[in-house]
Design a protein around this motif. Structure first.
Motif, PDB file in Angstrom:
ATOM      1  N   GLU A   1       0.841  -1.200   0.000  1.00 20.93           N
ATOM      2  CA  GLU A   1       0.000   0.000   0.000  1.00 20.93           C
ATOM      3  C   GLU A   1       0.879   1.254   0.000  1.00 20.93           C
ATOM      4  N   TRP A   2       1.909   1.262   0.850  1.00 24.14           N
ATOM      5  CA  TRP A   2       2.817   2.408   0.901  1.00 24.14           C
ATOM      6  C   TRP A   2       3.515   2.607  -0.441  1.00 24.14           C
ATOM      7  N   TRP A   3       3.984   1.507  -1.026  1.00 30.63           N
ATOM      8  CA  TRP A   3       4.699   1.575  -2.307  1.00 30.63           C
ATOM      9  C   TRP A   3       3.796   2.153  -3.400  1.00 30.63           C
ATOM     10  N   SER A   4       2.553   1.723  -3.397  1.00 31.28           N
ATOM     11  CA  SER A   4       1.597   2.198  -4.397  1.00 31.28           C
ATOM     12  C   SER A   4       1.351   3.695  -4.270  1.00 31.28           C
ATOM     13  N   GLN A   5       1.313   4.190  -3.054  1.00 26.41           N
ATOM     14  CA  GLN A   5       0.959   5.588  -2.819  1.00 26.41           C
ATOM     15  C   GLN A   5       2.143   6.543  -2.887  1.00 26.41           C
ATOM     16  N   ASN A   6       3.367   6.019  -2.823  1.00 29.20           N
ATOM     17  CA  ASN A   6       4.523   6.912  -2.670  1.00 29.20           C
ATOM     18  C   ASN A   6       5.595   6.760  -3.741  1.00 29.20           C
ATOM     19  N   THR A   7       5.218   6.259  -4.881  1.00 29.59           N
ATOM     20  CA  THR A   7       6.231   6.068  -5.928  1.00 29.59           C
ATOM     21  C   THR A   7       6.174   7.140  -7.018  1.00 29.59           C
ATOM     22  N   LYS A   8       5.361   8.162  -6.823  1.00 30.14           N
ATOM     23  CA  LYS A   8       5.230   9.196  -7.856  1.00 30.14           C
ATOM     24  C   LYS A   8       6.576   9.842  -8.186  1.00 30.14           C
ATOM     25  N   ILE A   9       7.442   9.965  -7.209  1.00 26.64           N
ATOM     26  CA  ILE A   9       8.733  10.607  -7.430  1.00 26.64           C
ATOM     27  C   ILE A   9       9.568   9.886  -8.488  1.00 26.64           C
TER      28      ILE A   9
END
Length: 203
Positions: A103-111
């Motif tokens: 879940e964290w990976w999905s939400q925080n990979t925009k960079i």
């Protein structure tokens, strides 16, 4: 791979090679080799998922993205999108933690897409509204092309399956085209060879 549609596609590549429209040596080119040839004007077309390598170069204003091709046996253009799966094994010792990470990976990979020059498309639609992505014509063009007639690389399966890892690891999906580009003449024999290898992966 022995379907009439796949054979038709291989025959198309064979004709391109025979007419000198693609280099026989391109079967062994790396992505960077192709990009250099394109940037120097030695190639007029390059197959890329999202051609960000042209951004900021002197050829950028001469470039455009071509939509998927339509073969004679199809009623619409078609291409495929590469999907990358993330798996959490059912027997993991830490199932909740694993799901939390995904879940964290999905939400925080925009960079990776806004600053990391990740040459692919983000899976989350919400990322597409970010100015760094929304102002990138290569990404927007790729999205529009994908809307025309895109299926996943594991179609008709809705997601990746275990056997696909072996098929991809051995390069079986692209080897038939490589053989044709390297001078192969017997299209059906080439298709049958790799069709059997793919069947073995499932067995």
């Amino acid at each position: 791979m022995t379907s009439p549609e796949f054979i038709e596609m291989l025959e198309f590549f064979k004709q391109l090679r025979q007419e000198g429209l693609i280099s026989e040596g391109s079967a062994s080119y790396s992505s960077s080799d192709v990009q250099k040839l394109f940037a120097t004007g030695e190639a007029c077309m390059v197959y890329e998922g999202c051609p960000q390598f042209v951004l900021g170069t002197e050829v950028e204003d001469k470039c455009a993205i071509m939509g998927p091709l339509q073969g004679p046996s199809f009623d619409k253009p078609q291409t495929y999108a590469w999907i990358t799966g993330a798996f959490v094994l059912a027997d993991t010792e830490y199932p909740e933690e694993a799901l939390d990470f995904l879940e964290w990976w999905s939400q925080n990979t925009k960079i990776l897409f806004t600053e990391g020059r990740n040459n692919s498309m983000p899976a989350r639609n919400s990322f597409l509204s970010d100015p760094a992505i929304a102002s990138d014509w290569t990404r927007l063009g790729t999205i529009e092309c994908a809307k025309v007639g895109c299926v996943t690389n594991a179609y008709p399966a809705p997601s990746l399956y275990p056997e696909f890892s072996e098929i991809e690891g051995q390069g079986l999906a692209g080897n038939a085209i490589r053989d044709i580009m390297a001078g192969g003449e017997d299209v059906m024999a080439i298709a049958e060879k790799y069709n059997e290898q793919i069947a073995n992966c499932f067995e």
